[in-house]
Each structure stands twice: as structure tokens, then as C-alpha cells.
Design an enzyme around this catalytic site. Sequence first.
Site, PDB file in Angstrom:
ATOM      1  CG  ASP A  16     -26.745 -19.505 -19.093  1.00 17.47           C
ATOM      2  OD1 ASP A  16     -27.676 -18.711 -18.916  1.00 17.47           O
ATOM      3  OD2 ASP A  16     -25.541 -19.206 -18.934  1.00 17.47           O
ATOM      4  CG  LEU A  17     -29.103 -17.485 -24.252  1.00 18.54           C
ATOM      5  CD1 LEU A  17     -30.033 -16.336 -24.620  1.00 18.54           C
ATOM      6  CD2 LEU A  17     -28.680 -18.237 -25.501  1.00 18.54           C
ATOM      7  CG  ASP A  18     -26.088 -13.421 -20.899  1.00 18.57           C
ATOM      8  OD1 ASP A  18     -26.090 -13.357 -22.136  1.00 18.57           O
ATOM      9  OD2 ASP A  18     -26.827 -12.723 -20.172  1.00 18.57           O
ATOM     10  CG  ASP A 188     -21.975 -19.413 -16.846  1.00 19.34           C
ATOM     11  OD1 ASP A 188     -21.483 -18.552 -16.094  1.00 19.34           O
ATOM     12  OD2 ASP A 188     -23.126 -19.305 -17.314  1.00 19.34           O
TER      13      ASP A 188
END
Length: 238
Positions: A16-18, A188
Site C-alpha cells: 500500500d502507499l498512503d 496499514d
Amino acid sequence: MRFYRPLAPFAAMTFDLDDTLYDNHPVIDKTEKEVLCFIRQYDVKFNHFEREDLYVYRQAVLESEPEIYHDVTSWRRQSVELMFSHHGFNREETLRGADELMSCFTYWRNQIIVPESTYNTLSVLAKKMPLVAITNGNAEPAACGLEPYFEFVLKAGMDGRAKPYPDMYHLAAERLNLPISQILHVGDNLKTDVEGALCSGMQACWINPENKNLMQEPEGRRVPHVEISDLASLIALI
């Protein structure tokens, strides 16, 4: 690091990025402020606008096209066009205004501060196995120096439905030419990342920098294979 399930050998990692590779909250707050400022200054019709006024158009678009939430950029674009149209702008003016506003949004959305430790960790991992980014958002990894570490980037909308739907997880495995069980997804969010990865057949790593209690999290319906508090801990797994 905490293990909840036996972790099988894996040959690739997806991320995941954010809020996984960087703190996304400051850039989103700044972006929303700058976009609102841009709108207020664009035309006198908008100088009274607050954030709530923008949400009205987002909600209207969502109600008319419920599946639009899978593509947050298109959702925002259509909301902006509706706002201009609703305030009497003709089609040409609406498209021009939407272009300018989306350019403002894109610029500020990608003013992301990535910790040096993230670059360092990804650099080590990328030398050992292929890495892939899977995001529901609209950040551009190329704009913040993250793209070189990834074999490819998958984005909700253009590459399938948003996580936790399995579309992008399955596409990642297909493009990597690997059994999906041999991929470890890191994220996250307990629903979109952990539950999404597990239900698609991947292994899952929950990154939990705030040391939340998994058993007390409302979205913690699926237990990840492993939990880490910082990204660098992944190096110990390879």
C-alpha cells in the site's frame, strides 16, 4: 514484530502507499486547504465556499454513480465539473475550470515527504525480490521518488476495483507470474490491506506504527500473518 499465523516463504511483496510508506495525513490536509483556496479565488461565485460545500458535490456524484468510489480521481473530477455546471458555467468553461483545479490538486497531492528510512528499506528489499505498489488513492510514486523501487504500480479504477476487492491483488500475481500465496502484502489498513490480501489468497503484513492493539481494532476481523511497527523490520523477513 508479532507473528499471528505461520509465514510461508514468499517471492514478492506488494505495498500500500498512503500511511504505509509515508504519513499521508499532512499532505491531504495541505492539499484540501490549497484546493479550497484555489476555488475561492477562481470566481466570486465561490468565495464563500467551505469544505462542506465541496462534499455536497462529491456526495451527489456518488449517489448518481455508486461505483465511482473505486476511482477517486474520476470521482473528484466529476464532482468539480458538477460544481462548475451548477454555478452557471458553460461546457467549455466547466472543462477548463476542472482542468485547472485538478492541476492544482495533483500538484499539492504529490508534495509528499517520504522518510529516508522508507527509501533505504525499499532499496534493500528490491534487490532481493520484485516489489509492487497497490493503491486505492491517487498519489504518484514517480513524483516522490518511489517509482524506481517498484516493478509496476496498480491503481484502483484503472486497474480494477478498490481494495479490499481482490481485483488488484489478483492482477499483481498475474503480472508477476507467481502463485498468489507466494506474495506478501504490506499495508496499514486492517480492512483494505489485511482483509483484502487474505481474502485474495495473499499473505498479509500489518504495519502498525502507533502500536494499536489488534484485538481492539474495530476493523480487525482478519488476523494478519505478521505485524510490524516500522517498515525496516521487513528486512528481517527476507
